[in-house]
Design a protein around this motif. Structure first.
Motif, PDB file in Angstrom:
ATOM      1  N   GLY A   1       0.805  -1.218   0.000  1.00  0.00           N
ATOM      2  CA  GLY A   1       0.000   0.000   0.000  1.00  0.00           C
ATOM      3  C   GLY A   1       0.834   1.263   0.000  1.00  0.00           C
ATOM      4  O   GLY A   1       0.481   2.256  -0.642  1.00  0.00           O
ATOM      5  N   VAL A   2       1.949   1.258   0.731  1.00  0.00           N
ATOM      6  CA  VAL A   2       2.808   2.441   0.791  1.00  0.00           C
ATOM      7  C   VAL A   2       3.391   2.743  -0.590  1.00  0.00           C
ATOM      8  O   VAL A   2       3.394   3.904  -1.039  1.00  0.00           O
ATOM      9  N   LEU A   3       3.887   1.709  -1.270  1.00  0.00           N
ATOM     10  CA  LEU A   3       4.487   1.909  -2.588  1.00  0.00           C
ATOM     11  C   LEU A   3       3.444   2.363  -3.602  1.00  0.00           C
ATOM     12  O   LEU A   3       3.711   3.232  -4.442  1.00  0.00           O
ATOM     13  N   TRP A   4       2.251   1.765  -3.535  1.00  0.00           N
ATOM     14  CA  TRP A   4       1.179   2.236  -4.408  1.00  0.00           C
ATOM     15  C   TRP A   4       0.860   3.692  -4.082  1.00  0.00           C
ATOM     16  O   TRP A   4       0.637   4.512  -4.983  1.00  0.00           O
ATOM     17  N   GLY A   5       0.884   4.038  -2.794  1.00  0.00           N
ATOM     18  CA  GLY A   5       0.604   5.404  -2.385  1.00  0.00           C
ATOM     19  C   GLY A   5       1.615   6.402  -2.919  1.00  0.00           C
ATOM     20  O   GLY A   5       1.262   7.556  -3.217  1.00  0.00           O
ATOM     21  N   CYS A   6       2.860   5.994  -3.057  1.00  0.00           N
ATOM     22  CA  CYS A   6       3.880   6.886  -3.634  1.00  0.00           C
ATOM     23  C   CYS A   6       3.496   7.267  -5.061  1.00  0.00           C
ATOM     24  O   CYS A   6       3.601   8.433  -5.456  1.00  0.00           O
ATOM     25  N   GLY A   7       3.061   6.271  -5.829  1.00  0.00           N
ATOM     26  CA  GLY A   7       2.627   6.555  -7.198  1.00  0.00           C
ATOM     27  C   GLY A   7       1.337   7.348  -7.229  1.00  0.00           C
ATOM     28  O   GLY A   7       1.170   8.276  -8.043  1.00  0.00           O
ATOM     29  N   PHE A   8       0.392   7.011  -6.352  1.00  0.00           N
ATOM     30  CA  PHE A   8      -0.895   7.699  -6.306  1.00  0.00           C
ATOM     31  C   PHE A   8      -0.716   9.174  -5.982  1.00  0.00           C
ATOM     32  O   PHE A   8      -1.312  10.055  -6.633  1.00  0.00           O
ATOM     33  N   GLU A   9       0.104   9.488  -4.971  1.00  0.00           N
ATOM     34  CA  GLU A   9       0.320  10.885  -4.593  1.00  0.00           C
ATOM     35  C   GLU A   9       1.020  11.653  -5.711  1.00  0.00           C
ATOM     36  O   GLU A   9       0.749  12.847  -5.927  1.00  0.00           O
TER      37      GLU A   9
ATOM     38  N   LEU B   1       8.840  17.585  -8.077  1.00  0.00           N
ATOM     39  CA  LEU B   1       7.651  16.947  -8.641  1.00  0.00           C
ATOM     40  C   LEU B   1       8.015  16.033  -9.796  1.00  0.00           C
ATOM     41  O   LEU B   1       7.499  14.918  -9.918  1.00  0.00           O
ATOM     42  N   THR B   2       8.927  16.482 -10.629  1.00  0.00           N
ATOM     43  CA  THR B   2       9.345  15.689 -11.790  1.00  0.00           C
ATOM     44  C   THR B   2      10.117  14.449 -11.363  1.00  0.00           C
ATOM     45  O   THR B   2      10.009  13.386 -11.993  1.00  0.00           O
ATOM     46  N   CYS B   3      10.893  14.556 -10.282  1.00  0.00           N
ATOM     47  CA  CYS B   3      11.780  13.469  -9.859  1.00  0.00           C
ATOM     48  C   CYS B   3      11.128  12.498  -8.877  1.00  0.00           C
ATOM     49  O   CYS B   3      11.818  11.610  -8.347  1.00  0.00           O
ATOM     50  N   ALA B   4       9.848  12.621  -8.622  1.00  0.00           N
ATOM     51  CA  ALA B   4       9.190  11.797  -7.602  1.00  0.00           C
ATOM     52  C   ALA B   4       9.456  10.298  -7.757  1.00  0.00           C
ATOM     53  O   ALA B   4       9.725   9.606  -6.762  1.00  0.00           O
ATOM     54  N   PRO B   5       9.398   9.714  -8.981  1.00  0.00           N
ATOM     55  CA  PRO B   5       9.645   8.267  -9.092  1.00  0.00           C
ATOM     56  C   PRO B   5      11.035   7.841  -8.654  1.00  0.00           C
ATOM     57  O   PRO B   5      11.242   6.690  -8.266  1.00  0.00           O
ATOM     58  N   ILE B   6      12.006   8.758  -8.712  1.00  0.00           N
ATOM     59  CA  ILE B   6      13.376   8.413  -8.339  1.00  0.00           C
ATOM     60  C   ILE B   6      13.450   8.057  -6.853  1.00  0.00           C
ATOM     61  O   ILE B   6      14.224   7.184  -6.453  1.00  0.00           O
ATOM     62  N   PHE B   7      12.652   8.707  -6.029  1.00  0.00           N
ATOM     63  CA  PHE B   7      12.639   8.415  -4.592  1.00  0.00           C
ATOM     64  C   PHE B   7      12.186   6.972  -4.354  1.00  0.00           C
ATOM     65  O   PHE B   7      12.812   6.225  -3.595  1.00  0.00           O
ATOM     66  N   THR B   8      11.090   6.587  -4.999  1.00  0.00           N
ATOM     67  CA  THR B   8      10.573   5.228  -4.830  1.00  0.00           C
ATOM     68  C   THR B   8      11.551   4.207  -5.386  1.00  0.00           C
ATOM     69  O   THR B   8      11.804   3.164  -4.770  1.00  0.00           O
ATOM     70  N   THR B   9      12.103   4.491  -6.554  1.00  0.00           N
ATOM     71  CA  THR B   9      13.048   3.565  -7.181  1.00  0.00           C
ATOM     72  C   THR B   9      14.276   3.356  -6.318  1.00  0.00           C
ATOM     73  O   THR B   9      14.748   2.225  -6.134  1.00  0.00           O
ATOM     74  N   ALA B  10      14.823   4.449  -5.764  1.00  0.00           N
ATOM     75  CA  ALA B  10      16.008   4.334  -4.906  1.00  0.00           C
ATOM     76  C   ALA B  10      15.707   3.454  -3.699  1.00  0.00           C
ATOM     77  O   ALA B  10      16.508   2.582  -3.331  1.00  0.00           O
TER      78      ALA B  10
END
Length: 446
Positions: A56-64, A199-208
């Protein structure tokens, strides 16, 4: 608080709108797919590996992240509030709008008040620290933890979003490297990001976060122990038998002449490092070494019967002490026998050698005071001891330069964070404020 956490209406709206539902799936995939492809996992395998609690947390990263996306036909939050906002509370409407505009960033945690609040300092911008009201996260987060999250203004205070990722030290390094690559920054360029860049780099946080956590789960790391020279810890027990007719007194007289061999009694010596001019190299992992009046103890020697017993904690020190003993007393000793033990084997030996009879239990209050006294003594000696992380300078020496102060601040934060994360007891409760004060760094602890 419960009202603004209710996203059921927004989710139902997205589910009914085909284009928006697919766009949400695409953004979530952007956060997950790089790591899944790298480690050849699917989402079910990811949940099995890291635990369902993170799904749920990881899905939430994408959702936000999706809530802040703007397409040719608009933004999902704007559209939802326009069409269905009348069904939401004023607090929820304001929260959705604020979350839409809040970028994810990397924060350092301090002043944790469990169940109430904590202070967050943005490590990727020069924004002033902000105090956020939070109940659940403040019960697990500790002083100087690093987290990736969105800070959202709410009326007269701030809160955090639901998707929070705790960042280990290696995850922070991996993230910073990824951000520098994405923004094409040079090594000398300061890593300070604008809101739009975040905002543009948000996926990098989850990926790292995923790259580090998946790798750790697949290959659980064993604790790495080093000594103050940066050598891997591997205990060497050397046993020298006396040559025919040699007495303990004869061997003791030779050992007394060796520079660095400090007598601790008629049959016992400590091998000490030189007080000055000791370079040392930075090592990784947990440092194991003993200090005596600010000087590192490299090993110990003891005469027992017709033998000399030597103990050191690395292969490199074993090689050095062999030469010292050979030069000092080689003609009095026979060839030696060496036993090598790992840290785990050493612990097992110590456990086995403990007396089996029950000893009187020390009262908890006295035990805590003894532990605090021991830690006080240990850390006071540490302030004058060379630290690998500080370029083998002591903390007192390192604080005299700007670069050294930054390293000492990071070192103190690491000490305090590790202590706070220990099981309940004197170590967890230990107050490091005196160390910050003694080094003149109190203002950096706020």
């Amino acid at each position: 608080m419960a009202e603004r956490n209710d996203i059921s209406g927004l989710l139902a709206f997205i589910g009914r709108e085909g284009d928006w539902r697919e766009r949400l799936q695409d953004v979530v995939a952007e956060h997950l797919i790089p790591a899944l492809e790298e480690f050849e996992l699917d989402q079910e395998g990811l949940a099995d590996l890291l635990g369902e609690q993170w799904t749920g947390v990881l899905w939430g990263c994408g959702f936000e992240d999706f809530l802040g996306q703007r397409y040719e036909d608009g933004n999902i939050v704007d559209l939802y509030l326009k069409r269905r906002g009348w069904k939401e509370t004023a607090l929820n409407r304001a929260y959705f709008a604020a979350l839409r505009d809040a970028p994810v960033s990397l924060y350092e945690v301090s002043n944790v008040q469990p169940g109430t609040s904590m202070t967050l300092r943005d490590l990727l911008s020069d924004a002033a620290p902000v105090t956020v009201k939070e109940i659940s996260a403040t019960r697990t987060l500790k002083q100087w933890d690093r987290i990736a999250v969105r800070v959202v203004p709410e009326r007269d205070h701030h809160v955090i979003s639901g998707a929070l990722l705790p960042f280990r030290a290696e995850t922070v390094d991996f993230l910073i490297s990824g951000l520098r690559d994405a923004l094409k920054l040079k090594k000398r360029d300061a890593l300070r990001l604008t809101r739009d860049q975040l905002l543009t780099c948000a996926p990098i946080f989850t990926t790292a976060w995923l790259f580090i956590e998946i790798d750790r789960a697949l290959t659980p790391a064993q604790p790495q122990f080093t000594n103050s020279d940066g050598d891997d810890v591997l205990f060497h027990d050397l046993r020298y038998l006396f040559a025919s007719g040699v007495t303990q007194r004869a061997v003791a007289e030779r050992l007394d002449r060796v520079k660095g061999f400090l007598p601790q009694g008629p049959k016992l010596w400590s091998w000490l490092a030189e007080r000055k001019g000791r370079g040392g190299k930075a090592g990784y992992g947990i440092m194991l070494d003993t200090q005596m009046e600010g000087v590192t103890v490299l090993g110990s020697m003891e005469l027992k019967g017709k033998a000399l017993l030597v103990t050191v904690n690395s292969t490199e020190r074993a090689d050095k002490v062999r030469k010292l003993i050979r030069d000092a007393a080689g003609d009095l000793l026979r060839s030696h026998l060496t036993t090598i033990r790992t840290v785990d084997q050493m612990r097992a030996d110590q456990q086995r050698d403990r007396p089996s009879e029950e000893v009187e239990e020390i009262p908890p209050d006295i035990a805590r005071q003894l532990m605090r006294d021991h830690m006080d003594k240990h850390y006071r000696e540490t302030l004058d001891a060379p630290i690998p992380a500080l370029g083998s300078k002591s903390p007192r020496q390192a604080v005299h330069t700007a670069a050294g102060r930054e390293k000492v601040i990071d070192w103190l934060k690491l000490l305090e964070n590790h202590s706070a994360r220990h099981d309940e007891g004197p170590i967890t409760e230990y107050d490091f404020s005196w160390m910050w004060a003694e080094l003149g760094l109190e203002e950096h602890r706020m």
